[in-house]
Design a protein around this motif. Structure first.
Motif, mmCIF file in Angstrom:
data_model
loop_
_atom_site.group_PDB
_atom_site.id
_atom_site.type_symbol
_atom_site.label_atom_id
_atom_site.label_comp_id
_atom_site.label_asym_id
_atom_site.label_seq_id
_atom_site.Cartn_x
_atom_site.Cartn_y
_atom_site.Cartn_z
ATOM 1 N N ARG A 79 0.825 -1.211 0.000
ATOM 2 C CA ARG A 79 0.000 0.000 0.000
ATOM 3 C C ARG A 79 0.859 1.261 0.000
ATOM 4 N NH1 ARG A 79 -0.263 -2.662 4.304
ATOM 5 N NH2 ARG A 79 0.521 -1.903 6.276
ATOM 6 N N PHE A 80 0.289 2.295 -0.577
ATOM 7 C CA PHE A 80 0.803 3.659 -0.520
ATOM 8 C C PHE A 80 -0.342 4.533 -0.049
ATOM 9 C CE2 PHE A 80 3.838 2.101 -3.721
ATOM 10 C CZ PHE A 80 5.017 2.643 -3.242
ATOM 11 N N ASN A 81 -0.042 5.459 0.828
ATOM 12 C CA ASN A 81 -1.056 6.408 1.304
ATOM 13 C C ASN A 81 -2.327 5.714 1.775
ATOM 14 O OD1 ASN A 81 0.614 8.611 0.611
ATOM 15 N ND2 ASN A 81 -0.091 8.462 -1.490
ATOM 16 N N GLY A 82 -2.188 4.536 2.362
ATOM 17 C CA GLY A 82 -3.338 3.801 2.880
ATOM 18 C C GLY A 82 -4.105 3.014 1.835
ATOM 19 N N LEU A 83 -3.763 3.159 0.571
ATOM 20 C CA LEU A 83 -4.459 2.433 -0.499
ATOM 21 C C LEU A 83 -3.717 1.134 -0.778
ATOM 22 C CD1 LEU A 83 -6.675 2.295 -2.675
ATOM 23 C CD2 LEU A 83 -5.101 3.538 -4.193
ATOM 24 N N GLY A 84 -4.394 0.021 -0.521
ATOM 25 C CA GLY A 84 -3.764 -1.273 -0.693
ATOM 26 C C GLY A 84 -4.526 -2.180 -1.628
ATOM 27 N N GLY A 85 -3.806 -3.128 -2.182
ATOM 28 C CA GLY A 85 -4.427 -4.116 -3.048
ATOM 29 C C GLY A 85 -5.298 -5.071 -2.256
ATOM 30 N N SER A 86 -6.137 -5.791 -2.982
ATOM 31 C CA SER A 86 -7.086 -6.690 -2.337
ATOM 32 C C SER A 86 -7.399 -7.862 -3.258
ATOM 33 C CB SER A 86 -8.348 -5.886 -2.010
ATOM 34 O OG SER A 86 -9.519 -6.572 -2.230
ATOM 35 N N VAL A 87 -7.451 -9.051 -2.670
ATOM 36 C CA VAL A 87 -7.831 -10.237 -3.432
ATOM 37 C C VAL A 87 -9.289 -10.117 -3.879
ATOM 38 C CG1 VAL A 87 -8.163 -12.740 -3.315
ATOM 39 C CG2 VAL A 87 -6.128 -11.705 -2.289
ATOM 40 N N GLU A 88 -10.154 -9.608 -2.998
ATOM 41 C CA GLU A 88 -11.579 -9.450 -3.336
ATOM 42 C C GLU A 88 -11.780 -8.522 -4.535
ATOM 43 O OE1 GLU A 88 -13.200 -7.925 0.272
ATOM 44 O OE2 GLU A 88 -13.241 -9.876 1.249
ATOM 45 N N ASP A 89 -11.035 -7.407 -4.554
ATOM 46 C CA ASP A 89 -11.166 -6.440 -5.652
ATOM 47 C C ASP A 89 -10.250 -6.745 -6.828
ATOM 48 O OD1 ASP A 89 -13.018 -5.047 -4.113
ATOM 49 O OD2 ASP A 89 -11.483 -3.720 -3.275
ATOM 50 N N LYS A 90 -9.353 -7.742 -6.654
ATOM 51 C CA LYS A 90 -8.376 -8.115 -7.682
ATOM 52 C C LYS A 90 -7.465 -6.943 -8.039
ATOM 53 C CE LYS A 90 -11.439 -11.636 -9.488
ATOM 54 N NZ LYS A 90 -12.216 -12.127 -10.602
ATOM 55 N N THR A 91 -7.005 -6.225 -7.008
ATOM 56 C CA THR A 91 -6.156 -5.056 -7.219
ATOM 57 C C THR A 91 -4.787 -5.253 -6.575
ATOM 58 O OG1 THR A 91 -7.132 -4.015 -5.268
ATOM 59 C CG2 THR A 91 -8.067 -3.414 -7.414
ATOM 60 N N TYR A 92 -3.799 -4.541 -7.111
ATOM 61 C CA TYR A 92 -2.429 -4.618 -6.597
ATOM 62 C C TYR A 92 -1.624 -3.429 -7.107
ATOM 63 C CZ TYR A 92 -0.775 -6.209 -11.187
ATOM 64 O OH TYR A 92 -0.451 -6.293 -12.510
#
Length: 135
Positions: A79-92
């Motif tokens: 994460r940067f600035n509190g924004l992190g990836g998530s398996v549920e959202d499929k983000t990284y």
């Protein structure tokens, strides 16, 4: 606009004469778009994690979170600035070389940037039909 974190006024032995530019970008989430860049003085042989640490020391906007997966795999930036990836959202956070528009072949613990290289941490998804893996 880019600033230069950890850039001394005069040269010391072992210091490079250039920089590595780092960009963090989020154009994926609708309500929280951002893009920041900074330049950190180049030091030959230093790994990407070194440059992230210097940026975070110079400016709180560069604070990041990571997990350590042992000596073989090293750190993963989550994460940067509190924004992190998530398996549920499929983000990284995809790490890419801006000059070649390709993902880096290694992670922050083992990748050694070149003098003048521009590296982007781009918040994205792995669930997309086509295009660059980092776009």
């Amino acid at each position: 606009m880019a600033s230069c974190a950890d850039c001394p006024q005069n040269d010391s032995p072992g210091q490079g004469h250039g920089f590595v530019e780092i960009i963090i970008r989020n154009q994926f989430t609708v309500d929280n778009h951002f893009e920041f860049s900074t330049k950190v003085q180049y030091r030959e042989g230093q790994r990407l994690l070194y440059y992230l640490e210097r940026a975070a020391d110079a400016d709180k906007i560069w604070r990041f979170g990571s997990s350590y997966f042992g000596a073989e795999l090293g750190y993963s930036i989550e994460r940067f600035n509190g924004l992190g990836g998530s398996v549920e959202d499929k983000t990284y956070w995809c790490i890419m070389d801006v000059g070649t528009d390709t993902p880096l072949p290694k992670g922050v613990s083992s990748y050694v940037p070149s003098n003048g290289q521009i590296i982007m941490f781009n918040f994205t998804t792995w669930d997309k039909p086509e295009g660059s893996p980092c776009s």
